[in-house]
Design a protein around this motif. Structure first.
Motif, mmCIF file in Angstrom:
data_model
loop_
_atom_site.group_PDB
_atom_site.id
_atom_site.type_symbol
_atom_site.label_atom_id
_atom_site.label_comp_id
_atom_site.label_asym_id
_atom_site.label_seq_id
_atom_site.Cartn_x
_atom_site.Cartn_y
_atom_site.Cartn_z
ATOM 1 N N ALA A 1 31.095 27.422 59.042
ATOM 2 C CA ALA A 1 29.705 27.111 59.351
ATOM 3 C C ALA A 1 29.316 27.766 60.668
ATOM 4 C CB ALA A 1 29.517 25.598 59.427
ATOM 5 N N ALA A 2 28.021 27.963 60.852
ATOM 6 C CA ALA A 2 27.532 28.547 62.103
ATOM 7 C C ALA A 2 28.016 27.700 63.274
ATOM 8 C CB ALA A 2 26.008 28.624 62.078
ATOM 9 N N GLY A 3 28.663 28.329 64.189
ATOM 10 C CA GLY A 3 29.239 27.606 65.323
ATOM 11 C C GLY A 3 30.716 27.357 65.145
ATOM 12 N N SER B 1 23.184 17.824 62.457
ATOM 13 C CA SER B 1 23.740 19.142 62.176
ATOM 14 C C SER B 1 25.147 18.981 61.644
ATOM 15 C CB SER B 1 23.764 19.992 63.459
ATOM 16 O OG SER B 1 24.500 21.181 63.251
ATOM 17 N N GLN C 1 32.956 29.737 53.785
ATOM 18 C CA GLN C 1 32.921 30.432 55.071
ATOM 19 C C GLN C 1 32.729 29.406 56.179
ATOM 20 O OE1 GLN C 1 29.116 32.725 55.392
ATOM 21 N NE2 GLN C 1 28.871 32.075 53.252
ATOM 22 N N ASP D 1 31.608 25.729 55.490
ATOM 23 C CA ASP D 1 30.525 25.608 54.518
ATOM 24 C C ASP D 1 31.135 25.759 53.125
ATOM 25 O OD1 ASP D 1 28.406 26.029 52.754
ATOM 26 O OD2 ASP D 1 27.215 27.100 54.236
#
Length: 479
Positions: A344-346, A388, A342, A334
Motif C-alpha cells: 500500500a502507499a506508504g 487510512s 502490492q 493492498d
C-alpha cells in the motif's frame, strides 16, 4: 555343424525369453496405468462429492439466513425453487452425472442444529462410495454475549507428558485443532473434543503430522495447516469427522517457494494468503486460488528484500503483516486484487526501536501489533485505521515486559488477548476501548507453570480463550 545347430537353438530360446520378458513388462505398465487411472477416478469422485456436500451445506445456511424457523429436523434435498431461492424438500437430490446428495438435520439446542450432508455414488464395483460433511449452524440473529474478561479463570486443560510446544489453534463446532512442534515428542497436529470445555479430550490420537505445525485455519470443513514440510508447506484436510481425523483425510497441499519458511496464512473469498520467513532474493507473500482444491493455482507473489514475515491478518481489503524490517515493523499490503498484490502507499509503519513485529490482530477499526521485547519501546501497539489503511498517526503503546508471541481479539473489539514469554503473565487481556483512549489497557493476566505463552485463540462459539504453551492446551473462561 554341431556348433551352428546349437547356436540356432540358443537364438530361438533367447527370442522366447525376450518375448516373455517384454510381455511381463508391458502387462506391468498397462496394469500400472489402469491402477493409476482408477486412483485418479476415485480421487475425482471424492472431490466432486465434497463439492456437492459443501454446496448443500451452503444451501442450508441460505435457508437459515432467510428465516431460522425454516430449519427443522429431518432428511432433505437442497433445491432451488422457481424463484431462485434455496429450500429444503424431498429426501435428496440426484445430479445429472449420478451423484445423490441428502442433508440430515438434527436439533442440538433451540437455536442450533447439526447438519450432515452426504453424497454417494455408484458407477460400478470399481467406482462407488460416499462422502459426509458435518457442520453446526446457529441462529446468527441471536445475540452472542461476551463475558467479563477482566476476570479470567481456568476452565479446562490438556497437559502433555512430553513437550509438544503447542503453537496455534482453531475451533470448529465442538472440536479444536491445535498445531505443535515435533522436536520433543510433539505430533505436529492435535484434535481435541471440547464439547465439555472443562475437560478437553484428545481424540484421533494416532494422528501425526510428521513435521512441525504452525498457523492453522478452517474454512467450511477444510482445515488449512502450515507445516515444516519443505515439499508441502500448506496442507489441506477434510475435517468432516474430527474424532476419526487422520492423514488419509488430506485433500491437497501447496509447495511454497523457499525451504520450510511459510509461517502464517489467511483466507478470504476462495483465496489463500501465505507469508514466509524467507528474507533473501525470494518472495515472502503469496496468493493462491483455492476455489478448486483439485487444481490450486498461484495467483501472485511479492518480494520485500530484507524482510521476514511471521504473521498476517486481513482487514477491509488490506493485509497487515508483522515484519522483521527495522524501519517498518508493520507492513501493509493492498490485496484488493489477489492477482496483483502490492504494498500500500506508504508501505506500513515504523515503530521506534528495532525488535521484530511478531504477531497481528485486526478488529473493528484497529490493528494490534505485537513485538519482541525492546529496550526503549513497548511490545504492544494499537493502530487506528479508520481514516487510512496505512496508520496515519502514532499508535497507542503498552508494555508486556517480554516478547509477544501471538495475538487475537473477540469480534466485537471489546477485548484483545496476547500470549507472551513473561514467566508470570503468559496471557494478557486488554480492554480495547481503554487502550484507544490512551489508558492502561491491561485488565487481567494469567500465570501458568506449563511454559511460555506460545499461541492464543479466541473462540466466539464458546466465549473461551485457548492458550497454547510448551506442554499445555489451556481453555480459559470469563467471569
Amino acid at each position: 555343424m554341431f556348433f551352428y545347430k546349437n547356436r540356432r537353438g540358443v537364438l530361438f530360446l533367447d527370442a522366447l525369453i525376450g518375448v516373455a520378458v517384454f510381455s511381463i513388462v508391458v502387462s506391468g505398465v498397462i496394469y500400472a496405468m489402469l491402477f493409476s487411472q482408477q486412483g485418479m477416478l476415485k480421487s475425482g469422485d471424492r472431490i466432486r462429492a465434497v463439492f456437492l456436500n459443501q454446496k448443500a451445506v451452503a444451501a442450508v445456511r441460505a435457508v437459515r439466513d432467510d428465516d431460522f424457523e425454516n430449519i427443522t429436523e429431518g432428511t432433505f434435498g437442497a433445491v432451488l425453487n422457481t424463484s431462485g431461492v434455496w429450500e429444503l424438500s424431498g429426501t435428496g437430490v440426484t445430479t445429472s452425472d449420478g451423484y445423490i446428495t441428502s442433508v440430515i438435520i438434527t436439533e442440538i439446542t433451540s437455536d442450533s442444529y447439526n447438519v450432515a450432508a452426504t453424497t454417494s455414488w455408484n458407477f460400478g464395483v470399481s467406482s462407488s462410495g460416499s462422502s459426509v460433511l458435518m457442520t453446526e449452524i446457529t441462529d446468527w440473529h441471536r445475540v452472542q454475549n461476551i463475558g467479563n474478561w477482566s476476570v479470567a479463570s481456568l476452565d479446562g486443560a490438556y497437559i502433555d507428558d512430553d513437550t509438544p510446544l503447542f503453537n496455534s489453534a482453531v475451533a470448529l463446532a465442538s472440536y479444536a485443532f491445535v498445531t505443535s512442534e515435533t522436536s520433543d515428542g510433539g505430533n505436529g497436529l492435535y484434535v481435541f473434543d471440547i464439547t465439555d470445555t472443562s475437560t478437553p479430550v484428545h481424540v484421533a490420537t494416532a494422528l501425526t503430522l510428521g513435521f512441525p505445525g504452525y498457523d492453522i485455519l478452517v474454512s467450511g470443513t477444510n482445515l488449512f495447516v502450515v507445516t515444516g514440510d519443505s515439499g508441502s508447506e500448506v496442507r489441506i484436510y477434510d475435517v468432516t469427522t474430527p474424532s476419526s481425523f487422520s492423514s488419509d483425510d488430506l485433500i491437497a497441499s501447496i509447495n511454497i517457494p523457499g525451504t520450510s519458511k511459510a509461517r502464517a496464512i489467511e483466507y478470504y473469498d476462495d483465496t489463500l494468503y501465505v507469508v514466509s520467513q524467507e528474507d533473501t532474493g525470494e518472495s515472502e507473500i503469496f496468493t493462491y486460488d483455492v476455489s478448486n482444491l483439485g487444481s490450486i493455482t498461484q495467483l501472485d507473489d511479492l518480494n520485500d528484500p530484507g524482510s521476514s514475515f511471521s504473521d498476517i491478518r486481513l482487514q477491509n481489503g488490506y493485509g497487515y503483516l508483522g515484519s522483521s524490517m527495522d524501519t517498518m515493523e508493520l507492513r501493509v499490503v493492498d490485496i484488493f486484487d489477489p492477482e496483483d498484490i502490492q504494498f500500500a502507499a506508504g508501505g506500513g509503519y515504523n515503530v521506534p526501536d528495532t525488535p521484530d513485529g511478531t504477531s497481528i490482530a485486526t478488529f473493528g477499526d484497529y490493528v494490534l501489533l505485537g513485538r519482541n521485547q525492546g529496550d526503549v519501546t513497548e511490545e504492544l501497539h494499537l493502530f487506528d485505521i479508520s481514516e487510512s489503511p496505512v496508520p496515519p498517526a502514532a499508535p497507542w503503546n503498552s508494555e508486556t515486559g517480554d516478547d509477544v508471541n501471538a495475538l487475537d481479539a473477540d469480534p466485537t473489539a471489546t477485548y484483545a488477548f496476547a500470549a507472551t514469554t513473561h514467566d508470570s503473565q503468559e496471557l494478557i487481556v486488554l480492554n480495547v476501548a481503554t487502550f484507544a483512549a490512551g489508558g492502561n489497557p491491561i485488565v487481567e493476566t494469567y500465570n501458568t507453570t506449563t511454559g511460555i505463552g506460545r499461541g492464543v485463540t479466541y473462540d466466539i462459539l464458546h466465549d473461551r480463550v485457548f492458550l497454547m504453551t510448551n506442554t499445555a492446551f489451556i481453555i480459559l473462561e470469563p467471569s
